[in-house]
Design a protein around this motif. Structure first.
Motif, PDB file in Angstrom:
ATOM      1  N   TYR A  32      46.274   6.108  54.469  1.00  0.00           N
ATOM      2  CA  TYR A  32      47.438   5.302  54.147  1.00  0.00           C
ATOM      3  C   TYR A  32      48.632   6.163  54.550  1.00  0.00           C
ATOM      4  O   TYR A  32      48.781   7.268  54.054  1.00  0.00           O
ATOM      5  CB  TYR A  32      47.499   4.984  52.663  1.00  0.00           C
ATOM      6  CG  TYR A  32      46.283   4.275  52.133  1.00  0.00           C
ATOM      7  CD1 TYR A  32      45.461   4.874  51.183  1.00  0.00           C
ATOM      8  CD2 TYR A  32      45.954   3.005  52.578  1.00  0.00           C
ATOM      9  CE1 TYR A  32      44.338   4.235  50.692  1.00  0.00           C
ATOM     10  CE2 TYR A  32      44.830   2.351  52.101  1.00  0.00           C
ATOM     11  CZ  TYR A  32      44.024   2.969  51.156  1.00  0.00           C
ATOM     12  OH  TYR A  32      42.908   2.332  50.683  1.00  0.00           O
ATOM     13  N   PHE A  34      52.867   6.704  55.414  1.00  0.00           N
ATOM     14  CA  PHE A  34      54.193   6.265  55.004  1.00  0.00           C
ATOM     15  C   PHE A  34      55.265   7.092  55.712  1.00  0.00           C
ATOM     16  O   PHE A  34      55.049   8.245  56.064  1.00  0.00           O
ATOM     17  CB  PHE A  34      54.387   6.455  53.490  1.00  0.00           C
ATOM     18  CG  PHE A  34      53.302   5.879  52.631  1.00  0.00           C
ATOM     19  CD1 PHE A  34      52.174   6.621  52.320  1.00  0.00           C
ATOM     20  CD2 PHE A  34      53.422   4.602  52.123  1.00  0.00           C
ATOM     21  CE1 PHE A  34      51.175   6.106  51.520  1.00  0.00           C
ATOM     22  CE2 PHE A  34      52.428   4.076  51.313  1.00  0.00           C
ATOM     23  CZ  PHE A  34      51.304   4.824  51.021  1.00  0.00           C
ATOM     24  N   LEU A  46      61.309   3.969  50.859  1.00  0.00           N
ATOM     25  CA  LEU A  46      60.234   3.692  51.790  1.00  0.00           C
ATOM     26  C   LEU A  46      60.760   2.935  53.003  1.00  0.00           C
ATOM     27  O   LEU A  46      61.382   1.881  52.873  1.00  0.00           O
ATOM     28  CB  LEU A  46      59.145   2.873  51.097  1.00  0.00           C
ATOM     29  CG  LEU A  46      57.922   2.534  51.948  1.00  0.00           C
ATOM     30  CD1 LEU A  46      57.144   3.811  52.275  1.00  0.00           C
ATOM     31  CD2 LEU A  46      57.030   1.533  51.231  1.00  0.00           C
ATOM     32  N   LYS A  49      55.103   1.435  56.043  1.00  0.00           N
ATOM     33  CA  LYS A  49      53.796   1.945  55.649  1.00  0.00           C
ATOM     34  C   LYS A  49      52.728   1.343  56.555  1.00  0.00           C
ATOM     35  O   LYS A  49      52.892   0.262  57.108  1.00  0.00           O
ATOM     36  CB  LYS A  49      53.489   1.590  54.194  1.00  0.00           C
ATOM     37  CG  LYS A  49      53.508   0.095  53.882  1.00  0.00           C
ATOM     38  CD  LYS A  49      53.298  -0.129  52.402  1.00  0.00           C
ATOM     39  CE  LYS A  49      53.242  -1.609  52.062  1.00  0.00           C
ATOM     40  NZ  LYS A  49      54.564  -2.241  52.076  1.00  0.00           N
ATOM     41  N   PHE A  51      48.530   0.644  56.406  1.00  0.00           N
ATOM     42  CA  PHE A  51      47.269   0.700  55.674  1.00  0.00           C
ATOM     43  C   PHE A  51      46.105   0.352  56.600  1.00  0.00           C
ATOM     44  O   PHE A  51      45.054   0.976  56.557  1.00  0.00           O
ATOM     45  CB  PHE A  51      47.274  -0.270  54.487  1.00  0.00           C
ATOM     46  CG  PHE A  51      48.229   0.111  53.395  1.00  0.00           C
ATOM     47  CD1 PHE A  51      48.636  -0.821  52.462  1.00  0.00           C
ATOM     48  CD2 PHE A  51      48.722   1.396  53.290  1.00  0.00           C
ATOM     49  CE1 PHE A  51      49.521  -0.470  51.450  1.00  0.00           C
ATOM     50  CE2 PHE A  51      49.601   1.758  52.283  1.00  0.00           C
ATOM     51  CZ  PHE A  51      50.003   0.810  51.359  1.00  0.00           C
TER      52      PHE A  51
END
Lengths: 114, 114
Positions: A32, A34, A46, A49, A51
């Motif tokens: 994962y 970021f 943030l 991101k 995933f």
């Protein structure tokens, strides 16, 4: 051990120029990933991101990042930098059970010149 | 919606004294995290709460640090007694539920131990 490397401690770009911040990670499983930004006096925000799925991810403020498994990289890009983008940028990987334990890179400080 | 808040924003204490940092997560967020950035180095994970339970405290540096989360709401991080190397910025973050990895960060508490 999991780790994140941001090879550039600081970068200076001219306003309107393109930007690429480098990030390499070391992680055994599908990571994962970021990117966070910290402006002076602010918390971490943030930007984007990753995933799974499409390896090119779009974020806020016109940023994007591309996940390249073969290179263990997750570089952040922006086609045209604005003076307000001057900040510190952190690449991070979600580790541990469930990916909750975030491991950060050392950060890259971006300076924008007029 | 209010973000993650931390108190105080700055704290200056002498070596050997005690300091308590407080974090109020976003309402409804079960997950709460503490991180620390020492002297411009990487942001390091300290621990992770799920509600009032410590899920992962692998990053706590030593037994001078005690984190609590009363009733699964706000959290405190106590340093007793403080040492010079404890100086840094302490960040708190929170996230919702078990399937979201998006952590929302507070502005941090800058701790200076003299």
């Amino acid at each position: 051990a999991q780790s994140v490397t941001q090879p550039d401690i600081h970068i200076t770009v001219s306003e309107g120029a393109s930007l690429e911040l480098r990030c390499n990670y070391s992680y055994g499983a599908t990571p994962y990933l970021f990117w966070y930004v910290q402006s002076p006096g602010q918390g971490l925000q943030l930007l984007l991101k990753y995933f799974s799925g499409d390896t090119l991810v779009q974020g806020i403020k016109g940023f994007e990042a591309e996940f390249k498994r073969s290179q263990s990289s997750f570089n952040l890009r922006k086609p045209s930098v604005h003076w307000s983008d001057a900040a510190e940028y952190f690449c991070a990987v979600g580790a541990g059970t469930g990916g909750f334990k975030t491991i950060f890179g050392a950060g890259t400080r971006l300076f924008v010149k007029a | 919606e209010a973000g993650v808040t931390q108190f105080p924003s700055h704290s200056v204490i002498e070596k050997g004294q005690t300091v308590t940092l407080r974090c109020d997560p976003i309402s409804g967020h079960d997950n709460l995290y503490w991180y620390r950035r020492v002297m411009g180095k990487e942001i390091k994970f300290l621990l992770h709460f799920v509600k009032e339970s410590k899920q992962d405290e692998s990053g706590m540096p030593n037994n001078r640090f005690l984190a609590e989360r009363t009733g699964g709401t706000y959290s405190t991080l106590k340093v007793q007694p403080a040492e010079l190397e404890d100086s840094g910025v302490y960040f708190c973050a929170s996230s919702f539920g078990g399937s979201s990895y998006e952590q929302y960060f507070g502005p941090g508490t800058r701790l200076t131990v003299t």
